[in-house]
Motif scaffolding. Structure first.
Motif, PDB file in Angstrom:
ATOM      1  N   TRP A  48      -2.281  55.872  20.199  1.00 36.56           N
ATOM      2  CA  TRP A  48      -3.159  56.217  19.077  1.00 36.56           C
ATOM      3  C   TRP A  48      -2.436  56.005  17.757  1.00 36.56           C
ATOM      4  O   TRP A  48      -1.248  56.322  17.620  1.00 36.56           O
ATOM      5  N   ASP A  49      -3.193  55.497  16.773  1.00 34.04           N
ATOM      6  CA  ASP A  49      -2.713  55.477  15.396  1.00 34.04           C
ATOM      7  C   ASP A  49      -3.707  56.258  14.541  1.00 34.04           C
ATOM      8  O   ASP A  49      -4.593  56.952  15.076  1.00 34.04           O
TER       9      ASP A  49
ATOM     10  N   THR B 232       0.740  58.002  22.454  1.00 33.82           N
ATOM     11  CA  THR B 232       1.487  56.954  21.766  1.00 33.82           C
ATOM     12  C   THR B 232       0.655  55.701  21.528  1.00 33.82           C
ATOM     13  O   THR B 232       1.044  54.843  20.737  1.00 33.82           O
TER      14      THR B 232
ATOM     15  N   LYS C 280       1.692  51.973  20.144  1.00 34.15           N
ATOM     16  CA  LYS C 280       1.635  51.758  18.700  1.00 34.15           C
ATOM     17  C   LYS C 280       2.720  52.513  17.937  1.00 34.15           C
ATOM     18  O   LYS C 280       3.103  52.109  16.847  1.00 34.15           O
ATOM     19  N   ARG C 281       3.192  53.632  18.470  1.00 40.63           N
ATOM     20  CA  ARG C 281       4.183  54.452  17.769  1.00 40.63           C
ATOM     21  C   ARG C 281       5.408  54.546  18.666  1.00 40.63           C
ATOM     22  O   ARG C 281       5.479  55.390  19.537  1.00 40.63           O
TER      23      ARG C 281
ATOM     24  N   THR D 216       8.238  58.487  17.166  1.00 40.83           N
ATOM     25  CA  THR D 216       8.087  58.527  15.709  1.00 40.83           C
ATOM     26  C   THR D 216       7.705  59.906  15.193  1.00 40.83           C
ATOM     27  O   THR D 216       7.735  60.142  13.985  1.00 40.83           O
TER      28      THR D 216
ATOM     29  N   SER E 221      -3.975  63.499   9.660  1.00 42.05           N
ATOM     30  CA  SER E 221      -3.177  62.338  10.037  1.00 42.05           C
ATOM     31  C   SER E 221      -2.588  62.588  11.419  1.00 42.05           C
ATOM     32  O   SER E 221      -2.550  63.741  11.886  1.00 42.05           O
ATOM     33  N   PRO E 222      -2.099  61.547  12.110  1.00 43.76           N
ATOM     34  CA  PRO E 222      -1.450  61.788  13.403  1.00 43.76           C
ATOM     35  C   PRO E 222      -0.315  62.800  13.301  1.00 43.76           C
ATOM     36  O   PRO E 222      -0.172  63.669  14.172  1.00 43.76           O
TER      37      PRO E 222
END
Length: 231
Positions: free
Chosen positions: A119-120, A117, A188-189, A157, A132-133
């Motif tokens: 990481w972006d 979480t 970040k998420r 997310t 992409s993630p």
């Protein structure tokens, strides 16, 4: 999982087992499920995990194992012997298969870690992935599902991605949960507890918003109430 308390996992992200035990005592019957991660594990936390399990609490051992298959299999078997309810491993196929083998017919649930979480998209690129993630999460969910483990750890997310590929009873457990108005820290998420439950999370992992609160028990009770309202 009719009891909303069973859907809240409180992260014992403290430096010592003494601090952890004091927090468990303070939280009392408001919390029935605890997470022990790296910080506490290397300070005697695995002994505490066994103690908590034997006292009737549920324990999530968050070690994010990743090693050669034989090592992961044996380590998973040892965690099952502690009486833990959940263990995390990184969601690489060989690692997942080894953990599934080590779990055997025990009650331990093995979850694959998808994308942290913290990481972006930039962090994913820096780690050498072209996806992409969300695409990386999807690939790792498929790996976990195919390997026969019980579910994944994912950002709130990413729950829509997870549920599209692997509906319940495949488990989706989400850290990165922050009640409205609380600091994000290094996450970040993220989502609120209610948002995560409505998006399909089975359980939520919450640490700082509870353990750093002036009244941890009240903070935990508020999240349980939000889970109940959303569920």
């Amino acid at each position: 999982m009719s009891d909303p308390r069973n859907r809240l996992i409180v992260g014992l992200d403290v430096a010592t087992t003494e601090e952890a035990e004091a927090l468990v005592q303070r939280l009392g019957d408001s919390v029935i499920f605890y997470k022990i991660g790296f910080e506490l594990a290397v300070a005697g936390g695995l002994v505490l995990a066994e103690k908590l399990a034997h006292s009737g609490k549920k324990v999530f051992v968050d070690l994010k194992l990743h090693d050669i298959g034989a090592t992961v299999e044996k380590a998973t078997r040892n965690v099952a012997r502690l009486g833990a309810s959940i263990l995390t491993v990184h969601a690489y196929p060989q690692t997942l298969r080894a953990a599934a083998e080590g779990r055997g017919d025990s009650e331990l649930k093995v979850l694959g870690v998808t994308v942290l979480t913290s990481w972006d998209a930039e962090d994913v690129r820096e780690a050498g992935f072209s996806e992409s993630p969300e695409e990386l999460v999807a690939r790792r969910v498929r790996h976990a599902h195919d390997a026969g483990v019980d579910g994944v750890i994912c950002a709130p997310t990413d729950l829509a991605v997870v549920r599209k590929i692997a509906p319940s009873p495949f488990l989706a457990v989400t850290p990165g949960v922050r009640p409205a108005g609380t600091a994000l820290g290094d996450q970040k998420r993220v989502a609120t507890p209610g948002e995560a439950i409505r998006a399909g999370a089975d359980r939520l992992v919450v640490a700082r918003p509870i353990i750093a609160a002036a009244d941890p028990r009240a903070a935990a009770e508020a999240i349980v109430e939000e889970i109940a309202a959303a569920g």
